[in-house]
Design an enzyme around this catalytic site. Structure first.
Site, PDB file in Angstrom:
ATOM      1  N   ASP A  67       0.825  -1.207   0.000  1.00 25.56           N
ATOM      2  CA  ASP A  67       0.000   0.000   0.000  1.00 25.56           C
ATOM      3  C   ASP A  67       0.861   1.260   0.000  1.00 25.56           C
ATOM      4  O   ASP A  67       2.084   1.200   0.177  1.00 25.56           O
ATOM      5  CB  ASP A  67      -0.957  -0.002   1.213  1.00 25.56           C
ATOM      6  CG  ASP A  67      -0.288  -0.461   2.511  1.00 25.56           C
ATOM      7  OD1 ASP A  67       0.959  -0.420   2.585  1.00 25.56           O
ATOM      8  OD2 ASP A  67      -1.000  -0.852   3.439  1.00 25.56           O
ATOM      9  N   ASN A 135      -7.248  -3.028  14.725  1.00 25.67           N
ATOM     10  CA  ASN A 135      -8.633  -3.379  14.379  1.00 25.67           C
ATOM     11  C   ASN A 135      -8.713  -4.562  13.411  1.00 25.67           C
ATOM     12  O   ASN A 135      -9.757  -4.834  12.837  1.00 25.67           O
ATOM     13  CB  ASN A 135      -9.358  -2.162  13.781  1.00 25.67           C
ATOM     14  CG  ASN A 135      -8.698  -1.660  12.496  1.00 25.67           C
ATOM     15  OD1 ASN A 135      -7.754  -2.259  12.000  1.00 25.67           O
ATOM     16  ND2 ASN A 135      -9.196  -0.560  11.967  1.00 25.67           N
TER      17      ASN A 135
HETATM   18  C1  F6R Z   1       1.601  -1.484   6.217  1.00 27.56           C
HETATM   19  C2  F6R Z   1       0.248  -2.014   6.324  1.00 27.56           C
HETATM   20  C3  F6R Z   1      -0.505  -2.034   7.611  1.00 27.56           C
HETATM   21  C4  F6R Z   1       0.354  -2.333   8.838  1.00 27.56           C
HETATM   22  C5  F6R Z   1      -0.492  -2.285  10.108  1.00 27.56           C
HETATM   23  C6  F6R Z   1       0.339  -2.481  11.354  1.00 27.56           C
HETATM   24  O1  F6R Z   1       2.084  -1.597   4.894  1.00 27.56           O
HETATM   25  O2  F6R Z   1      -0.277  -2.392   5.341  1.00 27.56           O
HETATM   26  O3  F6R Z   1      -1.532  -2.999   7.507  1.00 27.56           O
HETATM   27  O4  F6R Z   1       0.950  -3.579   8.704  1.00 27.56           O
HETATM   28  O5  F6R Z   1      -1.151  -1.058  10.194  1.00 27.56           O
HETATM   29  O6  F6R Z   1       1.175  -1.396  11.509  1.00 27.56           O
HETATM   30  P1  F6R Z   1       2.345  -1.389  12.617  1.00 27.56           P
HETATM   31  O7  F6R Z   1       3.298  -2.438  12.205  1.00 27.56           O
HETATM   32  O8  F6R Z   1       2.921  -0.010  12.541  1.00 27.56           O
HETATM   33  O9  F6R Z   1       1.692  -1.677  13.918  1.00 27.56           O
END
Ligand code: F6R
Length: 242
Positions: A67, A135
């Protein structure tokens, strides 16, 4: 689903890096699906360390990121383009032309999303790395996202904006409200999925992923339907599992 429980973030990072390194060694032409955020920073550090010490080569590999935020210029400090280059790509031998990240600043975002989906159809991902939102989101597929969803423009929930504000001077007004993200259906096309999670704030989502009902209300629960999923989770993230 294979669940590997480890002690803490450091162990998670080492273990997950080892899985990726083995996969790259076994298939130097691997198509890697990569993630950003706090979870993979330590993992990428381990890949860089291994590259320096053991010269595991990425010169025939391709990478496809999950993303990208919309509306930020590519060289903005908080784009996923910048994140990936600073944390990984600038330190290994992957070729720039083999790096694919959706263009969040394109003039026609929906065309960009469709083109990215086509690209992924032509290049099946061998190993997709995922983090998980508090979430239960995967990529930027927030609760309610369709399980057959393709790469698309998505709106971030207030919870995700709040969680990501830490990268924007703690100011949630600076966090983009939209992103281009692989869809849940796109992610499910990967041959193998490696999901990492660390910390208490991920425990609820991990419980839902592993033991909950498979429901679009918790996007990560779709992984129960995938034939080859590996979770590397630390004690805190695993703490609500029965
Ligand atoms: C990042 C992504 C998100 C993260 C998720 C967890 O490319 O697609 O789904 O993996 O928001 O983020 P962190 O690792 O910062 O807790």
């Amino acid at each position: 689903m294979k669940i590997i429980k480890v002690k803490n973030y450091e162990e998670m990072s080492k273990k997950a890096a080892k899985i990726i390194i083995e996969a790259v060694k076994n298939n130097p032409e691997i198509n890697l699906g990569l993630a950003t955020g706090g979870s993979p920073v330590g993992l990428y550090e381990n890949l860089v360390k291994d590259y320096k010490e053991n010269a595991t080569s990425y010169k025939n590999a391709k990478s496809f990121n999950l993303d990208e935020y919309m509306g930020l210029p590519q060289d903005h400090a908080q784009t996923y383009y910048t994140f990936m280059h600073e944390n990984l790509f600038n330190h290994i031998d992957i070729k720039e032309e083999n790096i694919y990240i959706p263009k969040g600043d394109s003039a026609n975002a929906s065309e960009t999303a469709n083109e990215y989906e086509e690209l992924l159809k032509e290049n099946q991902i061998d190993l997709q790395l995922l983090g998980i939102g508090t979430n239960g989101h995967i990529g930027f597929n927030e609760p309610g996202s369709k399980f057959d969803g393709k790469t698309d423009i998505v709106a971030l929930t207030p919870e995700t904006i709040q969680a990501n504000a830490r990268y924007f001077e703690g100011n949630h007004d600076l966090v983009p409200t939209k992103a281009i993200s692989m869809g849940v259906g796109t992610i499910m096309q990967a041959k193998t999925i490696l999901l990492i999670a660390s910390g208490k704030n991920k425990a609820e989502a991990i419980k839902g992923l592993v033991e909950g009902q498979v429901s679009e209300n918790l996007p990560a629960s779709v992984l129960q339907n995938h034939a080859d999923v590996i979770l590397v989770i630390d004690e805190e993230a695993a703490s609500l599992l029965s």
